[in-house]
Scaffold this active site. Structure first.
Site, PDB file in Angstrom:
ATOM      1  N   ARG A  69     -15.600  30.330  46.573  1.00 44.82           N
ATOM      2  CA  ARG A  69     -15.339  29.221  47.486  1.00 44.82           C
ATOM      3  C   ARG A  69     -14.838  27.969  46.762  1.00 44.82           C
ATOM      4  NH1 ARG A  69     -20.114  26.177  50.125  1.00 44.82           N
ATOM      5  NH2 ARG A  69     -21.206  28.022  49.372  1.00 44.82           N
ATOM      6  N   TYR A 116     -20.072  30.195  45.198  1.00 47.21           N
ATOM      7  CA  TYR A 116     -19.251  29.130  44.634  1.00 47.21           C
ATOM      8  C   TYR A 116     -18.079  29.650  43.804  1.00 47.21           C
ATOM      9  CZ  TYR A 116     -22.679  25.459  45.790  1.00 47.21           C
ATOM     10  OH  TYR A 116     -23.500  24.578  46.433  1.00 47.21           O
ATOM     11  N   GLU A 148     -12.067   5.392   4.231  1.00 51.72           N
ATOM     12  CA  GLU A 148     -11.876   6.060   5.524  1.00 51.72           C
ATOM     13  C   GLU A 148     -13.270   6.321   6.094  1.00 51.72           C
ATOM     14  OE1 GLU A 148      -9.389   9.414   4.632  1.00 51.72           O
ATOM     15  OE2 GLU A 148      -7.850   8.134   3.758  1.00 51.72           O
ATOM     16  N   ASN A 185       0.733  11.761   5.439  1.00 48.58           N
ATOM     17  CA  ASN A 185       0.109  10.979   6.513  1.00 48.58           C
ATOM     18  C   ASN A 185       0.677  11.440   7.854  1.00 48.58           C
ATOM     19  OD1 ASN A 185      -0.531   7.545   5.399  1.00 48.58           O
ATOM     20  ND2 ASN A 185      -1.641   9.423   5.088  1.00 48.58           N
ATOM     21  N   PHE A 199      -2.013   6.850  11.989  1.00 45.51           N
ATOM     22  CA  PHE A 199      -2.296   8.231  11.590  1.00 45.51           C
ATOM     23  C   PHE A 199      -3.645   8.733  12.106  1.00 45.51           C
ATOM     24  CE2 PHE A 199      -3.243   5.543   7.699  1.00 45.51           C
ATOM     25  CZ  PHE A 199      -4.565   5.319   8.039  1.00 45.51           C
ATOM     26  N   TYR A 218       0.803  -1.216   0.000  1.00 44.47           N
ATOM     27  CA  TYR A 218       0.000   0.000   0.000  1.00 44.47           C
ATOM     28  C   TYR A 218       0.840   1.273   0.000  1.00 44.47           C
ATOM     29  CZ  TYR A 218      -3.088   3.707   1.608  1.00 44.47           C
ATOM     30  OH  TYR A 218      -3.761   4.884   1.720  1.00 44.47           O
ATOM     31  N   HIS A 265      -3.658  16.365  -2.992  1.00 41.90           N
ATOM     32  CA  HIS A 265      -4.130  16.510  -1.616  1.00 41.90           C
ATOM     33  C   HIS A 265      -4.013  17.944  -1.100  1.00 41.90           C
ATOM     34  CE1 HIS A 265      -4.148  12.230  -1.944  1.00 41.90           C
ATOM     35  NE2 HIS A 265      -4.610  12.076  -0.712  1.00 41.90           N
TER      36      HIS A 265
END
Length: 521
Positions: A283, A280, A412, A196, A328, A54, A84
């Site tokens: 405190r 609060y 994916e 990646n 990844f 791959y 990309h």
């Protein structure tokens, strides 16, 4: 300049800051160089073989079953970087971009990614010469890591994309030609190794961690100033109480408050008052601030693990041992980024409530912190600003990591959306600095009304820092100017440094032995 050995030394947020500030130089030593080189040559063997692996001699994502010829394996890597590079939106801050380069160079230097040593060296050259790639902030889903931003980040390695250099923006090819530098030539798998990874998310994580520490230290000081101005009780900060519910964050905050108010005349003046307990937001400061400090500890552990990890794919153990897995995937850091976001938002929530208490006109303070109101609105509207920002932060608290939209034609099919978590956290921190600036300006104003009584010497020094930049207000003025200065005080960490300096000079243990635990070393 000291050296940081990539792939060998352990990276930390502090070391990244030192690299950014040119105090530490990242280098490949000879042993690491050879390890990276060996991984590269093992990968080239695979690229020339018949067995499909791959991303080396197959397509990417849904094209993982498409075999690529030996002749086309290099072109595949160039095409990956180009295709990309599909990010959009504003460009990232320079420090985020530089941090991405540092973390990626470190990850590749472990020698499991199949890249050439010269690829890492070229990344370091960009860093050393302050040549900053322009990287759009939107486009990552945090699945195969941060594909789009990393593609934009490393386009300049092959002479494409845009970079910032000496204040100007250049086409990378044009700048490299001007500097007499040739683009690098990618080998098989290198494009994939570059895109990646979780370096976008991790970089936001690192710089958010640094900002979180500074903001929390300031929030503790500002909260103490408000407590004093409202004549609050120190009893809820008693160590014995917090030993019964032994959270490190609460113990840390309680110790700091006791130290900041030690020797306070203001505190002594109301020690026998009839008030039973405080609201609060006063405190419960140790519990609320402390819970976020506990988040900080967990977030620091995650960030430091992530920036010392190999997060690309596939992983090259040898030419015969290659694993295509999911290192990844952004989920391990996406969840903590969201957790950090809403824990920091809570610091703004409680800060806004304290500001409101300061304006009520109780315990001897003038309403809206100004004596002549009516003609003057006093500090009414700064609290509006605080409320607006606190509300905006709440709207940013929806966890991005709770969502997943399948991508890559279903290959994916579960993604982390961690890049959105990272960007939202940064926006929350921006807003929080402004919320705390409102409380700081109001607390300093209220503090003045306790004169001639004095607080503890450490807190007095902090108040002095504020008054060096922001005057007491006797009548209405353009308060946005004061708030801007307040933000600058917080961002600079000047009050924190002043507290540390006076504490050291007086031999006061400001951090109660917790300094290392809550540091970023």
């Amino acid at each position: 300049m000291k050296s940081f050995l990539l792939g060998k030394d352990r990276l930390s947020a502090k070391k990244i800051l030192d690299i950014l500030n040119k105090k530490l130089k990242p280098i490949l030593d000879e042993e690491t160089y050879q390890k990276v080189n060996h991984s590269y040559h093992e990968t080239q063997k695979v690229a020339k073989g018949e067995k499909p692996v791959y991303g080396i001699n197959t397509g990417f994502g849904p094209l993982c079953s498409t075999k690529i010829s030996a002749d086309d394996t290099i072109k595949l890597q160039y095409n990956l970087l180009k295709s990309h590079s599909a990010g959009v939106g504003s460009f990232l801050d320079d420090d985020i971009v530089k941090t991405m380069i540092i973390i990626k160079a470190h990850a590749l230097s472990f020698g499991y990614s199949g890249v050439q040593p010269k690829t890492v060296e070229r990344m370091l050259w960009f860093l050393e010469n302050d040549i900053i790639p322009l990287v759009p902030e939107q486009g990552s889903v945090g699945a195969s890591g941060d594909l789009a931003p990393l593609a934009h980040l490393f386009l300049p390695l092959i002479g494409y994309g845009y970079v910032k250099y000496k204040g100007e923006i250049f086409e990378t090819g044009e700048l490299l030609q001007k500097l007499g530098i040739d683009p690098i030539e990618l080998g098989a798998k290198e494009g994939l190794a570059l895109i990646n990874g979780t370096q976008f998310m991790s970089s936001f994580g690192v710089l958010s961690l640094v900002r979180m520490k500074n903001i929390l230290e300031n929030a503790d000081i500002i909260g103490a100033m408000t407590l004093e101005a409202l004549m609050g009780s120190l009893r809820p900060f008693d160590e014995r109480l917090h030993r019964l519910r032994e959270y490190k964050g609460a113990l840390y905050v309680a110790h700091k408050f006791r130290t900041l108010l030690k020797g306070s005349e203001i505190l002594k003046s109301h020690e026998n008052c009839e008030r039973v307990q405080d609201p609060y937001s006063l405190r419960c400061i140790p519990q609320v601030h402390g819970a976020t400090w506990n988040t900080f500890l967990h977030f620091k552990e995650i960030v430091h693990t992530e920036i010392n990890s190999v997060t690309d794919n596939p992983i090259i153990f040898s030419s015969e041992d290659i694993i295509s897995g999911g290192n990844f995937h952004g989920q391990p850091i996406a969840l903590p980024l969201d957790y950090a976001a809403f824990s920091m938002s809570e610091i703004g929530n409680i800060s806004d409530r304290r500001t409101y208490l300061l304006l009520e006109g109780n315990v001897g303070l003038p309403k809206l912190l100004m004596k002549n109101t009516g003609i003057n609105s006093g500090f009414m509207i700064p609290q509006y600003t605080s409320a607006a920002l606190a509300s905006e932060n709440k709207s940013l608290c929806f966890p991005a990591s709770a969502d997943s939209i399948p991508t890559s034609l279903g290959q994916e099919d579960h993604v982390s959306m961690g890049s959105i978590s990272a960007r939202k956290l940064y926006k929350i921190l921006d807003n929080l600095e402004k919320i705390l600036a409102v409380e700081l300006v109001c607390a300093a104003q209220a503090f003045d009304f306790r004169r001639p009584l004095r607080s503890g010497i450490v807190l007095e020094e902090c108040h002095k820092v504020v008054r060096e930049y922001i005057d007491h207000a006797d009548e209405d003025r353009i308060f946005s100017n004061d708030l801007k200065k307040g933000v600058e005080i917080i961002k600079s960490g000047e009050m924190v440094k002043a507290a540390e300096s006076i504490a050291k000079s007086k031999n006061i243990d400001l951090y109660g032995g917790y300094y290392e635990l809550f540091g970023i070393h």
